[in-house]
Every structure is written in structure tokens, then in C-alpha cells.
Design a protein around this motif. Sequence first.
Motif, mmCIF file in Angstrom:
data_model
loop_
_atom_site.group_PDB
_atom_site.id
_atom_site.type_symbol
_atom_site.label_atom_id
_atom_site.label_comp_id
_atom_site.label_asym_id
_atom_site.label_seq_id
_atom_site.Cartn_x
_atom_site.Cartn_y
_atom_site.Cartn_z
ATOM 1 N N VAL A 1 39.928 45.193 48.144
ATOM 2 C CA VAL A 1 39.293 44.207 47.273
ATOM 3 C C VAL A 1 38.223 44.899 46.441
ATOM 4 O O VAL A 1 37.366 45.607 46.976
ATOM 5 N N VAL A 2 38.301 44.705 45.127
ATOM 6 C CA VAL A 2 37.254 45.161 44.219
ATOM 7 C C VAL A 2 36.516 43.907 43.765
ATOM 8 O O VAL A 2 37.083 43.063 43.069
ATOM 9 N N ALA A 3 35.274 43.765 44.201
ATOM 10 C CA ALA A 3 34.498 42.564 43.900
ATOM 11 C C ALA A 3 33.470 42.868 42.819
ATOM 12 O O ALA A 3 32.662 43.784 42.968
ATOM 13 N N CYS A 4 33.519 42.111 41.739
ATOM 14 C CA CYS A 4 32.583 42.301 40.630
ATOM 15 C C CYS A 4 31.512 41.217 40.712
ATOM 16 O O CYS A 4 31.811 40.032 40.572
ATOM 17 N N GLU A 5 30.279 41.617 40.959
ATOM 18 C CA GLU A 5 29.175 40.675 41.165
ATOM 19 C C GLU A 5 27.972 41.089 40.330
ATOM 20 O O GLU A 5 27.571 42.246 40.332
ATOM 21 N N MET A 6 27.392 40.123 39.637
ATOM 22 C CA MET A 6 26.260 40.403 38.757
ATOM 23 C C MET A 6 24.924 40.330 39.495
ATOM 24 O O MET A 6 23.960 40.987 39.118
ATOM 25 N N VAL B 1 46.034 45.371 45.430
ATOM 26 C CA VAL B 1 44.612 45.554 45.146
ATOM 27 C C VAL B 1 44.159 44.281 44.436
ATOM 28 O O VAL B 1 44.753 43.877 43.430
ATOM 29 N N VAL B 2 43.130 43.643 44.966
ATOM 30 C CA VAL B 2 42.677 42.355 44.446
ATOM 31 C C VAL B 2 41.323 42.508 43.768
ATOM 32 O O VAL B 2 40.403 43.105 44.332
ATOM 33 N N LEU B 3 41.213 41.971 42.566
ATOM 34 C CA LEU B 3 39.930 41.888 41.878
ATOM 35 C C LEU B 3 39.357 40.501 42.122
ATOM 36 O O LEU B 3 40.008 39.497 41.834
ATOM 37 N N GLU B 4 38.146 40.449 42.667
ATOM 38 C CA GLU B 4 37.470 39.168 42.833
ATOM 39 C C GLU B 4 36.258 39.142 41.911
ATOM 40 O O GLU B 4 35.407 40.029 41.966
ATOM 41 N N VAL B 5 36.190 38.125 41.074
ATOM 42 C CA VAL B 5 35.085 37.994 40.126
ATOM 43 C C VAL B 5 34.106 36.954 40.655
ATOM 44 O O VAL B 5 34.482 35.807 40.891
ATOM 45 N N LEU C 1 37.312 47.798 34.105
ATOM 46 C CA LEU C 1 38.011 47.383 35.316
ATOM 47 C C LEU C 1 38.983 48.449 35.797
ATOM 48 O O LEU C 1 39.675 49.076 34.990
ATOM 49 N N PRO C 2 39.068 48.642 37.106
ATOM 50 C CA PRO C 2 40.053 49.570 37.662
ATOM 51 C C PRO C 2 41.422 48.902 37.729
ATOM 52 O O PRO C 2 41.590 47.745 37.327
ATOM 53 N N TYR C 3 42.386 49.606 38.267
ATOM 54 C CA TYR C 3 43.709 49.012 38.479
ATOM 55 C C TYR C 3 43.605 47.903 39.527
ATOM 56 O O TYR C 3 42.907 48.038 40.528
ATOM 57 N N PHE C 4 44.311 46.799 39.297
ATOM 58 C CA PHE C 4 44.429 45.752 40.316
ATOM 59 C C PHE C 4 45.699 44.958 40.054
ATOM 60 O O PHE C 4 46.232 44.945 38.942
ATOM 61 N N ASP C 5 46.199 44.320 41.096
ATOM 62 C CA ASP C 5 47.446 43.559 40.997
ATOM 63 C C ASP C 5 47.204 42.074 40.755
ATOM 64 O O ASP C 5 47.941 41.424 40.010
ATOM 65 N N VAL C 6 46.188 41.540 41.435
ATOM 66 C CA VAL C 6 45.919 40.099 41.409
ATOM 67 C C VAL C 6 44.419 39.886 41.251
ATOM 68 O O VAL C 6 43.614 40.655 41.786
ATOM 69 N N CYS C 7 44.058 38.844 40.522
ATOM 70 C CA CYS C 7 42.646 38.467 40.406
ATOM 71 C C CYS C 7 42.445 37.105 41.061
ATOM 72 O O CYS C 7 43.250 36.188 40.869
ATOM 73 N N ILE C 8 41.379 36.993 41.847
ATOM 74 C CA ILE C 8 40.988 35.721 42.454
ATOM 75 C C ILE C 8 39.524 35.494 42.113
ATOM 76 O O ILE C 8 38.713 36.414 42.221
ATOM 77 N N SER C 9 39.191 34.277 41.703
ATOM 78 C CA SER C 9 37.805 34.060 41.290
ATOM 79 C C SER C 9 37.385 32.606 41.415
ATOM 80 O O SER C 9 38.108 31.704 40.987
ATOM 81 N N ASN C 10 36.223 32.411 42.032
ATOM 82 C CA ASN C 10 35.482 31.159 41.883
ATOM 83 C C ASN C 10 34.587 31.419 40.683
ATOM 84 O O ASN C 10 33.469 31.891 40.812
ATOM 85 N N THR C 11 35.113 31.149 39.514
ATOM 86 C CA THR C 11 34.555 31.653 38.263
ATOM 87 C C THR C 11 33.215 31.029 37.906
ATOM 88 O O THR C 11 33.093 29.800 37.901
ATOM 89 N N LEU D 1 44.149 38.761 30.479
ATOM 90 C CA LEU D 1 45.414 38.815 29.745
ATOM 91 C C LEU D 1 45.566 40.119 28.963
ATOM 92 O O LEU D 1 46.686 40.576 28.714
ATOM 93 N N SER D 2 44.447 40.712 28.573
ATOM 94 C CA SER D 2 44.512 41.957 27.799
ATOM 95 C C SER D 2 44.514 43.197 28.686
ATOM 96 O O SER D 2 44.650 44.315 28.190
ATOM 97 N N HIS D 3 44.359 42.998 30.000
ATOM 98 C CA HIS D 3 44.296 44.152 30.912
ATOM 99 C C HIS D 3 45.655 44.850 30.987
ATOM 100 O O HIS D 3 46.701 44.208 31.033
ATOM 101 N N ARG D 4 45.615 46.160 30.997
ATOM 102 C CA ARG D 4 46.826 46.964 31.138
ATOM 103 C C ARG D 4 46.640 47.979 32.253
ATOM 104 O O ARG D 4 45.582 48.587 32.340
ATOM 105 N N PRO D 5 47.657 48.137 33.135
ATOM 106 C CA PRO D 5 48.949 47.448 33.090
ATOM 107 C C PRO D 5 48.813 45.959 33.379
ATOM 108 O O PRO D 5 47.823 45.521 33.960
ATOM 109 N N VAL D 6 49.828 45.202 32.952
ATOM 110 C CA VAL D 6 49.804 43.750 33.115
ATOM 111 C C VAL D 6 49.702 43.394 34.595
ATOM 112 O O VAL D 6 50.425 43.946 35.430
#
Length: 341
Positions: free
Chosen positions: A95-100, A73-77, A133-143, A156-161
Amino acid sequence: MPKATSQTFTRSHGPVSASKRPGAAKADASGSAATSGARNHLFNTEKFGQHILTNPLVAQGIVDKAELKPTDVVLEVGPGTGNLTVKILPVCKRVVACEMDPRMAAEVQKRVLGTPQQKKLEIILGDFVKADLPYFDVCISNTPYQISSPLVFKLLSHRPVIRSAVLMFQREFALRLCAAPGSKLWCRLSANVQMYARVEHVMKVGKGNFRPPPQVESSVVRIRPHDPPPPVKFEEYDGLNRVVFSRMHKTLRACFKAKGVKEMVDKNYRTWCAVNERLIEDDFDAWKLIDEILAETLVPAKTLDEDEQRPAFADSRAAALSGNDLLELLRAFNVRGVHFA
């Protein structure tokens, strides 16, 4: 970990005033806004500090560096118009995409509408810094560069790691994340992040790969959080680093003489004594205690034959101290009842 907070736009990425935009004067004279070739042809992206990644080879390179698995599960910011999203979707579970920006969110959904990838995409509309944030394994972001630091510490503070994060940052920020002790860029940010994760610089990205192009160069880093995380309270470690890195090229004795440090140590020491039912001497002097700890504690040896040459922390400088050195100093303070959070 610190509570992530939004930051204002940096000078390099903030909105450009109308008077400074190319063709602005001409637009004012004609009564209509001029369209700059550097601006995104779909949206005015300046409001949220967005710079859309347009080079498909760079986008594919970022996805490749994430080493995704079909079960991830990928988080894209900040997906923007979805140029990264459409390359991530085929190689992961979801993919869980977080968009403002609601306009961007609609554009991403439009790109996968009616395709097999549509069911694999979930959009979180809102501020990433404030989002649950929901559970995710990897984050990818064009920040979006104005949230670089909050994003890193929230991940870094997200749990689980999480397993890893592949993130685009302003070049200088990226190099500070990766900086080694003793280098010119080694700083509080470097020490804090590298205590909890391994950081690698994986790719340089030029201005021309974005629309509109930013005013600075960019880099991609890969962050792999330590799992399990070290048993170090972040607020305590960061509190020490705030003091130590306040004057990087001064000795630690000079850093601890800075305004407010003695008062902070005195207050925290008295709180610790009260909690642990310890008596405080009538002539207690916080600075005397600090100086004793700095003078008596030796910097850990880098090799087995360095014991006779180990300097005391009092005469050391933050620029030369590694994460392990800082941990040893924190331990020495904590043993004597001195805390920084």
C-alpha cells in the motif's frame, strides 16, 4: 488530461467558523475550547477538510468492491487514521498511502508498527495533486471532497493505465460521474469521465459513518479506465464540451453564439491553416463555418431504422447528446480545420 489543481473547500466541507460551532460561546466564556462530540477525538481534522470513516463495515465493503489481488499495489489517497489502510494491507502486496497531514501519517504508521504489515506500507507525505505517483494497480480513497475532480482526472491520466479505482465522494458529485445522457445530472464532468472510463455507483454512505460528520451524504463509485484509452486528445474533447455544456438546454447553435466562442474558433482555425500551409479566404467568417458544420452534420442514429429522423447538431441540445454523439461532432469540426485546444 488536464493538469490537476487543488480547489478551495466547498461550503459543505469547509472549516466552520468558531462563532458557529456548537458550544463556542460557552468555550469563549470559560477561556478554553469546547470539545464537540462530532469532532475527531484525536485531531482537529478541519484544516484539511478530513472526515474520518469510522464504520468498519463500510470500510470492509469498500475494500471488497476493489476486488484486490495478492499481487496488487494499492494507492490510498487520504488514509486518515488508517481505518481503510489496515483492511487493505492484508489482501494486497503493498500500500502506498498519500497523506497531506503529518499527524495522520504518523497515526497510520503507528497502527502497523511491529506487525507483519509494517513492511508493506509506504507513506507519501504531501499534496496528492502535486505528488509524483509510483506504479500502482488500484486506487482506494475516502477522498477529501475538495480534490474530487483533480483526483479523478489525475487517475485517468496515469500511465500505465490502472485497473480500477474505488472512491468515496460527495453524493451529488458521485451521481454526476455516473449520470447517463439525457438525465438531469448529465453534464460536462459526466461526458469527460465516461469517455475514458466506465463508472459505477456501488454504495451509499450516510453522514453518521464519519467523524466529524460531513454536512452532505456520500457515495462510493468504482471507476474502470478503458485500456487502451480512446485515441482522443482530452484537451480537444474537453474544449468542445466547454462550449456545448455551457448552456445545456439551449440548442448547439445558441451555445456556439456565446461570447468568446467565435473568437476562439477563428484563432484556432488560423493557427491550423498556418501549420498546414492552407490559404485563408479574404472573406473568411468563423461563425459561418461553425453554422455550416452544425447544420450539415447529423446526430448519429441510435438504431438502424432512424436514418430518416436524424436531426442536425444545430438543433440538438447537450443534455441529450451521448459521448459518441459528441465524438462525431468533434470529428466533423476537426475535418474542417476547427479545433478546440
